[in-house]
Every structure is written in C-alpha cells, then in structure tokens.
Design a protein around this motif. Structure first.
Motif, mmCIF file in Angstrom:
data_model
loop_
_atom_site.group_PDB
_atom_site.id
_atom_site.type_symbol
_atom_site.label_atom_id
_atom_site.label_comp_id
_atom_site.label_asym_id
_atom_site.label_seq_id
_atom_site.Cartn_x
_atom_site.Cartn_y
_atom_site.Cartn_z
ATOM 1 N N GLY A 61 2.242 15.336 -14.095
ATOM 2 C CA GLY A 61 2.404 14.545 -12.873
ATOM 3 C C GLY A 61 1.679 13.216 -12.964
ATOM 4 N N ASP A 62 0.472 13.239 -13.569
ATOM 5 C CA ASP A 62 -0.287 12.000 -13.723
ATOM 6 C C ASP A 62 0.418 11.032 -14.681
ATOM 7 O OD1 ASP A 62 -2.209 12.860 -11.981
ATOM 8 O OD2 ASP A 62 -3.542 13.640 -13.547
ATOM 9 N N LEU A 63 1.057 11.613 -15.746
ATOM 10 C CA LEU A 63 1.802 10.766 -16.684
ATOM 11 C C LEU A 63 2.977 10.079 -15.989
ATOM 12 C CD1 LEU A 63 2.436 9.667 -19.481
ATOM 13 C CD2 LEU A 63 3.668 11.807 -19.982
ATOM 14 N N MET A 64 3.692 10.827 -15.146
ATOM 15 C CA MET A 64 4.818 10.244 -14.416
ATOM 16 C C MET A 64 4.348 9.180 -13.428
ATOM 17 S SD MET A 64 7.258 13.565 -13.789
ATOM 18 C CE MET A 64 8.544 12.559 -13.086
ATOM 19 N N ALA A 65 3.224 9.466 -12.750
ATOM 20 C CA ALA A 65 2.660 8.480 -11.822
ATOM 21 C C ALA A 65 2.213 7.229 -12.583
ATOM 22 C CB ALA A 65 1.486 9.080 -11.053
ATOM 23 N N PHE A 66 1.582 7.470 -13.771
ATOM 24 C CA PHE A 66 1.123 6.342 -14.597
ATOM 25 C C PHE A 66 2.309 5.456 -14.991
ATOM 26 C CE2 PHE A 66 -0.320 4.048 -18.247
ATOM 27 C CZ PHE A 66 -1.678 3.881 -18.066
ATOM 28 N N LEU A 67 3.416 6.121 -15.360
ATOM 29 C CA LEU A 67 4.609 5.371 -15.761
ATOM 30 C C LEU A 67 5.141 4.532 -14.595
ATOM 31 C CD1 LEU A 67 6.473 4.938 -18.190
ATOM 32 C CD2 LEU A 67 7.892 6.817 -17.337
ATOM 33 N N GLN A 68 5.117 5.086 -13.405
ATOM 34 C CA GLN A 68 5.577 4.331 -12.226
ATOM 35 C C GLN A 68 4.635 3.174 -11.908
ATOM 36 O OE1 GLN A 68 6.694 6.359 -8.703
ATOM 37 N NE2 GLN A 68 8.232 7.641 -9.724
ATOM 38 N N TYR A 69 3.341 3.399 -12.063
ATOM 39 C CA TYR A 69 2.395 2.294 -11.832
ATOM 40 C C TYR A 69 2.608 1.181 -12.870
ATOM 41 C CZ TYR A 69 -0.163 4.986 -8.337
ATOM 42 O OH TYR A 69 -0.503 5.681 -7.207
ATOM 43 N N LEU A 121 0.828 -1.214 0.000
ATOM 44 C CA LEU A 121 0.000 0.000 0.000
ATOM 45 C C LEU A 121 0.861 1.262 0.000
ATOM 46 C CD1 LEU A 121 -2.815 -1.064 2.507
ATOM 47 C CD2 LEU A 121 -3.060 -0.686 0.040
ATOM 48 N N SER A 122 1.949 1.225 0.792
ATOM 49 C CA SER A 122 2.832 2.398 0.835
ATOM 50 C C SER A 122 3.489 2.642 -0.524
ATOM 51 C CB SER A 122 3.894 2.213 1.921
ATOM 52 O OG SER A 122 4.822 1.198 1.568
ATOM 53 N N GLU A 123 3.895 1.535 -1.203
ATOM 54 C CA GLU A 123 4.525 1.686 -2.517
ATOM 55 C C GLU A 123 3.520 2.158 -3.564
ATOM 56 O OE1 GLU A 123 6.515 -1.923 -3.542
ATOM 57 O OE2 GLU A 123 7.887 -1.832 -1.837
ATOM 58 N N LEU A 124 2.256 1.754 -3.430
ATOM 59 C CA LEU A 124 1.225 2.193 -4.371
ATOM 60 C C LEU A 124 0.834 3.654 -4.152
ATOM 61 C CD1 LEU A 124 -1.086 -0.966 -4.388
ATOM 62 C CD2 LEU A 124 0.177 -0.068 -6.352
ATOM 63 N N TYR A 125 1.004 4.124 -2.943
ATOM 64 C CA TYR A 125 0.590 5.494 -2.616
ATOM 65 C C TYR A 125 1.628 6.530 -3.062
ATOM 66 C CZ TYR A 125 -1.606 9.219 0.157
ATOM 67 O OH TYR A 125 -2.219 10.366 0.564
ATOM 68 N N LEU A 126 2.899 6.131 -3.130
ATOM 69 C CA LEU A 126 3.974 7.081 -3.416
ATOM 70 C C LEU A 126 3.848 7.756 -4.789
ATOM 71 C CD1 LEU A 126 7.067 5.254 -1.856
ATOM 72 C CD2 LEU A 126 6.011 7.371 -1.073
ATOM 73 N N ILE A 181 -5.514 -0.550 -10.959
ATOM 74 C CA ILE A 181 -6.608 0.341 -10.498
ATOM 75 C C ILE A 181 -6.123 1.789 -10.448
ATOM 76 C CG2 ILE A 181 -8.047 0.925 -8.513
ATOM 77 C CD1 ILE A 181 -8.121 -2.120 -7.896
ATOM 78 N N MET A 182 -4.928 1.998 -9.891
ATOM 79 C CA MET A 182 -4.407 3.366 -9.768
ATOM 80 C C MET A 182 -4.094 3.947 -11.151
ATOM 81 S SD MET A 182 -4.558 4.003 -6.592
ATOM 82 C CE MET A 182 -3.595 5.503 -6.397
ATOM 83 N N ALA A 183 -3.569 3.098 -12.075
ATOM 84 C CA ALA A 183 -3.263 3.578 -13.424
ATOM 85 C C ALA A 183 -4.542 3.988 -14.152
ATOM 86 C CB ALA A 183 -2.521 2.499 -14.207
ATOM 87 N N VAL A 184 -5.585 3.161 -14.032
ATOM 88 C CA VAL A 184 -6.872 3.483 -14.665
ATOM 89 C C VAL A 184 -7.442 4.769 -14.076
ATOM 90 C CG1 VAL A 184 -9.270 2.714 -14.939
ATOM 91 C CG2 VAL A 184 -7.389 1.108 -15.319
ATOM 92 N N SER A 185 -7.250 4.949 -12.748
ATOM 93 C CA SER A 185 -7.765 6.172 -12.103
ATOM 94 C C SER A 185 -7.056 7.423 -12.626
ATOM 95 C CB SER A 185 -7.619 6.078 -10.590
ATOM 96 O OG SER A 185 -6.254 6.163 -10.211
ATOM 97 N N LYS A 186 -5.804 7.267 -13.066
ATOM 98 C CA LYS A 186 -5.065 8.412 -13.596
ATOM 99 C C LYS A 186 -5.489 8.715 -15.043
ATOM 100 C CE LYS A 186 -2.676 9.187 -9.931
ATOM 101 N NZ LYS A 186 -3.004 10.380 -9.125
ATOM 102 N N ASP A 187 -5.637 7.659 -15.852
ATOM 103 C CA ASP A 187 -6.073 7.859 -17.245
ATOM 104 C C ASP A 187 -6.534 6.523 -17.817
ATOM 105 O OD1 ASP A 187 -5.987 8.176 -20.216
ATOM 106 O OD2 ASP A 187 -5.296 10.189 -19.663
ATOM 107 N N ALA A 188 -7.838 6.387 -17.968
ATOM 108 C CA ALA A 188 -8.411 5.122 -18.430
ATOM 109 C C ALA A 188 -8.017 4.811 -19.867
ATOM 110 C CB ALA A 188 -9.933 5.151 -18.300
ATOM 111 N N HIS A 189 -7.950 5.855 -20.723
ATOM 112 C CA HIS A 189 -7.619 5.615 -22.125
ATOM 113 C C HIS A 189 -6.180 5.104 -22.296
ATOM 114 C CE1 HIS A 189 -11.165 8.273 -22.552
ATOM 115 N NE2 HIS A 189 -11.344 7.614 -23.714
ATOM 116 N N LEU A 190 -5.256 5.705 -21.540
ATOM 117 C CA LEU A 190 -3.852 5.290 -21.641
ATOM 118 C C LEU A 190 -3.650 3.869 -21.114
ATOM 119 C CD1 LEU A 190 -1.105 6.348 -22.557
ATOM 120 C CD2 LEU A 190 -0.727 7.231 -20.247
#
Length: 583
Positions: A270-278, A27-32, A146-155
C-alpha cells in the motif's frame, strides 16, 4: 506584469479566497493516496471488509470536498480575472483618450487596438492559471515530497536524480521559447495594421486594382506570424513528451526499487502504491509549472506592452484642478468672448527638420469671419490643430478669450470650440445621434435647426426614417457632401464661441456652398468663425483673409486689399476664377 497586478487591489479578498480553496483542494488530493495505502495495508491484506468500506466512504467524502472546492475556485478565479481584464481595458482606454496626436503617431492605432484586446486577454488568461497553480503546484510538489519521504525515505532518492533533470529540461525549452513569444506580439501588430489598412481602404484598393498587392502584403504578414507561431509551438511541444519520458522512467525506477524493498519486507504494498501516486503528483505539479513557463513569457511580453501605453504620458498635459479653479475664479479678461489670437506662433511636427508654421500672428474677433488660404502644405490645417491643443506650440502662444490655451483645462478649452475637421467622420448610430455628438442634451428642435442651417435637412428628411435613419460606420452609406453637412450640423448644435471649419466645404457644390455660408452668417453673428479653405469663392466675403505660403503669413486683409497687395493670393485667384469673375 506585477505592475498590472496592482489592479487586483479591489479583488484581494476574492484572490485570497481562491488561494484558500486551492489549498484545500491540494490538501484533499495529498490525503487520498495515504487513505488508499491504509485500505490496502489494513483492509485488503488483512481481509477487513468493514474497514475497507469505512475508509472507502471517507475517501469519497474527501473527494467530494475536493471537487466542490475545485469548482468554487474555478468559478471565483474566472470572475476575478474577467473583472481584472475589464478594469485594465477601461484604464487603458481612458488613458489613451488623453493622448495627443503625437502619442497616437508614436504608438500607432493598430498597435493600440492589439494592446487593448489581444494583450490584455493574454494577461487575463495567465492570471486564471496563476491563481490556481501558484498555490497548487508548489503545494503539490513540496507536500508530495514530504508525504513520499514519510512513506519511504530511501526510495525518495529516486527524486534526487529525476527532479534536476526535469527542471533543466523545462529551463532549456522555456529559455528558447521566450524570445519567440516576444516577437509574436509585434507580428500580431503588423498583421493587425495590414488588415486594418486593407479593410478601411478597400475602395481605394479596388479602384486602383491593387487587390493582389494587398493580398500579398497580408499573406506575408500572416505567413511571418504563422512561421513564428509554428516555431515556438514546436519548441514548446517538445516539452510534454520529454517530461512524460522522464516521468515514465521515474515510475519504472520507483516500481523496480520499491518492489525490491517490498520483497525484503522493508515496505508495504500500500505504501508503494501511495509512493507512486505521490511521485505522479510531484511530476504533474512540475508539468503545471512548465505550462506556466509556456504562458507566462507571452503574457509578460503583453504586460510590458500594456504598461508602455499606461506609462506613456501625454506631451500635452491638462492643467491641475487647482489651476482650473483659479482660472475660473480670476477676473474676466479684457478680450471679448470668443477672441482668438495667434501671437508669434512657431510649431514643428516631432522629428521634422523645419517648422510647419513660423512667426504666425493674427487675431480673429467675434462676429467676424477670418479665412485662411494657401497652397498645399502651407500650414493651414496645422494652425487649426494648434487651437484645440491637438499639438502644443513650440514658440509663441495661442490665446482664446485672452487666456493662453495651455492655461485652460482641455475640457474648458474645447467646450468653447466647434470643430469641423477636414475629413468628415461620422459614427455608427442614427443621424440624430451624430448631430447630438456635438451636444448630448440637444432637443429635437435644436437638432433640426442645426441640420437646416447646415443644408442637411432636405436629404435627411428624404431618408426612410428621417433623423432616426441609421448611419453606417464611418458614414459609408452617405456621400461626401452629406457627411460634410452632418459634420457641420454637429458643430452648429454645440453653439460654441469659436467655429473652426477646416476645408469643410470642399465636397459641396457652389450653390450649396453659397447657401450654407449665407445661413452660417446669420447663425454665427456673436461667434468667431475661422475658415480654412482651398476655394477662393468660399473666402472672398470673409472680413479678413490670411494668406499662408510655406508656413508663413504673406498677406492679410480683405479680398480687394489682397488682390492689390499679395502676389500669392492673386495667383490663387487667377488659377480658380475667370477674368470676369475676378472683375
């Protein structure tokens, strides 16, 4: 493998704690990445420095918590797996101790050693991995999606193409590697067998100058294992570059299509960078799954071999406790204490066409010496193995104190017997330790008395530390005659009702043999003595001599009686004694 994991019962709360800690870590790694996206979107882009410090400090706190729970889960999982390995080794060892010689012949000593050490270590290593990855990998994969979809479902449609390819790659490689892992364990057995024979038989190998032959055997077994290991590692090694290739192409696709969406204002940087990490977390969770695919097949093969040992039931079953208590409470038999009776006994070794002994009937009484003599392969040692139930009879019955040995508990039966085996075997420790092997609570006086009766006190007292002198593994620092005498002392200190001497005087000179038999006669006046011997001089004074030939009794009586009535006995005597000695 699931059968073995039942041994985790005592540690279920520790396992639950490990899983809870791993869940917190995941959970901590998913939240970062989300916190990082907030810093970029709301802090860096807007130039809000206090917000960056605040969220950055929060990220450090989440990272610190993740690190602490990671250390705690690693520590706890290591303790649980080590305790599991200890318990399974103890369980296997205790079970193997209950095996008859038939099970040892079937499974093989070298294989049992490998299963108790290497195989359990394999399962133990996988257990650590499973406890940490069984929660972490699915959590990171599903949570990352789930977190990636929450950032951008199309991507997220990038995963629709990448994940099936990744899964198929793992399956294709693992399905090719699993058969090799199973084969490797058998080849480890073979290598262990060759190595064990080479080390234990080093004297014979050197005396016959067969070192090159044994080296070639070891080289062949070692090379066979090495080739299999290289093959399976080549297959598994291809998994990592292929998965990294898929991972990198996925990253390129995410950056490409994500950059388009950022330029169109449909997604923040920021969402793109988070998406890449997810995406990285999802891919690495699958990499962790692939590592399990590497380890689990080999551990599964090891678990099957361990379960095979645990599920092998001894052919010779000990009586139930209730039957044991019943035998203890029933009235005493009419037979005198120590009476041994073979009643029409027939026995054949597993897989043998012909019986080793057939229709054997005789009685050995307390206060008497019964000798068994015969040619090589006549069944002498086989009879000795039937009395302590190393094997069970096929027909007839063996009785001690009037009770069938199959109706006595193994412990109760063997407490009545003092066996000196054909091959004198000593254990690492001191001389006194080896003698006390027959009776753990024997006093120093009892140890010395047993050694003196066995004609061992002279050479023991000449050793540097006397009875405290060290005995090497297998007694390699002692001569054959010295080992035999210590083996006899080990049986004497027990003071059993029945003494079994299986060709136990063969390494003694005639003078020591005579002195030993004289001392035994005084020591065993109330016990039953059964002697298996090759030398006529050892059995001539016995109260009864049983002559065996091809597994059958062909003569029974005293020396004088047999000289008149038994041709086989006369042949044995004439081959060993001169005419003056016979007369």
């Amino acid at each position: 493998m699931l059968k073995l994991f039942r041994n985790l019962g005592p540690y279920r709360w520790a396992v639950a704690a490990v899983m809870a800690l791993v869940l917190l870590q995941s959970l901590s790694e998913l939240y970062l990445p989300t916190l990082m996206a907030d810093i970029i979107n709301d802090g860096v882009v807007k130039g809000d420095i206090p917000y960056i410090w605040r969220i950055g400090g929060f990220m450090l706190g989440v990272t610190a918590i993740g690190t602490i729970v990671s250390i705690a889960s690693s520590y706890l999982s290591s303790r649980v797996s080590s305790a599991f390995g200890r318990d399974v080794r103890r369980k296997v060892f205790r079970h193997v101790e209950s095996f008859s010689l038939q099970e040892f012949d079937k499974l093989g000593t070298a294989s049992l050693i490998t299963r108790t050490t290497n195989d359990i270590t394999q399962v133990q290593s996988v257990l650590v991995m499973m406890m940490r990855m069984m929660i972490s990998a699915p959590m990171m994969c599903i949570g990352g999606l789930i977190m990636a979809v929450s950032k951008d479902a199309h991507l997220s449609l990038v995963f629709v193409g990448a994940l099936p390819i990744l899964a198929l790659t793992i399956y294709a490689i693992a399905s090719r590697g699993i058969p090799y892992f199973k084969a490797m364990q058998k080849k480890v057995d073979k290598l262990n067998l060759v190595l064990r024979e080479g080390l234990t038989g080093i004297r014979v190998i050197r005396s016959f100058n067969r070192f090159e032959h044994e080296t070639a055997r070891f080289k062949e077994a070692n090379g066979d294992l090495t080739r299999t290991a290289i093959k399976v590692n080549q297959i598994m090694a291809s998994m990592w570059p292929l998965m990294m290739l898929i991972l990198n192409f996925s990253s390129i696709a995410i950056i490409w299509f994500g950059g388009v969406r950022v330029s169109e204002g449909q997604m923040q940087v920021g969402d793109l960078m988070a998406f890449l990490q997810y995406a990285m977390q999802i891919m690495f969770s699958l990499l962790m799954v692939s590592m399990m695919f590497v380890m689990v097949p080999r551990a599964s093969a090891s678990a099957v071999r361990i379960n095979e040992v645990l599920e092998t039931m001894p052919v010779i079953e000990d009586v139930e406790k209730e039957r044991k208590r019943a035998s203890e409470n029933k009235p005493a038999e009419s037979a005198a204490r120590g009476t041994v009776e073979f009643d029409n006994v027939t026995f054949r070794y597993p897989g043998a066409e012909n019986p080793a002994v057939s229709g054997i009937s005789f009685r050995a009484l307390p206060g008497e010496t019964t000798a068994i003599i015969g040619g090589t392969g006549s069944g002498k040692s086989t009879l000795v193995s039937l009395l302590p139930r190393f094997y069970d009879v096929e027909e007839g019955a063996v009785r001690v104190d009037g009770a069938d040995v199959r109706d006595l508990s193994i412990e109760e039966l063997r407490e009545k017997i003092g066996l000196v085996p054909q091959k004198a075997l000593l254990f690492t420790g001191t001389v006194a330790d080896n003698i006390r092997f027959g009776k753990a609570d024997a006093t120093d006086e009892e140890v010395r008395h047993a050694a003196a009766t066995a004609q061992a006190s002279d050479f023991v007292e000449e050793m540097p530390e006397g009875y405290g002198s060290a005995v090497a593994q297998g007694g390699t620092n002692l001569s054959g005659g010295q080992k035999q005498r210590l083996s006899i002392a080990r049986a004497l200190v027990r003071k059993p009702r029945v003494y079994l001497f299986d060709d136990s005087f063969s390494a003694l000179d005639f003078k020591t043999d005579a002195k030993l038999r004289a001392a035994l006669k005084a020591e065993t006046t109330e016990a039953t003595v059964i002697i298996v011997a090759q030398r006529v001089s050892t059995v001539m004074e016995a109260n009864r001599i049983i002559v065996l030939d091809e597994g059958r009794i062909v003569g029974s009586g005293t020396h004088r009686e047999l000289m008149q009535s038994c041709d086989v006995y006369r042949e044995i005597v004439s081959s060993q004694l001169s005419e003056e000695e016979i007369a």
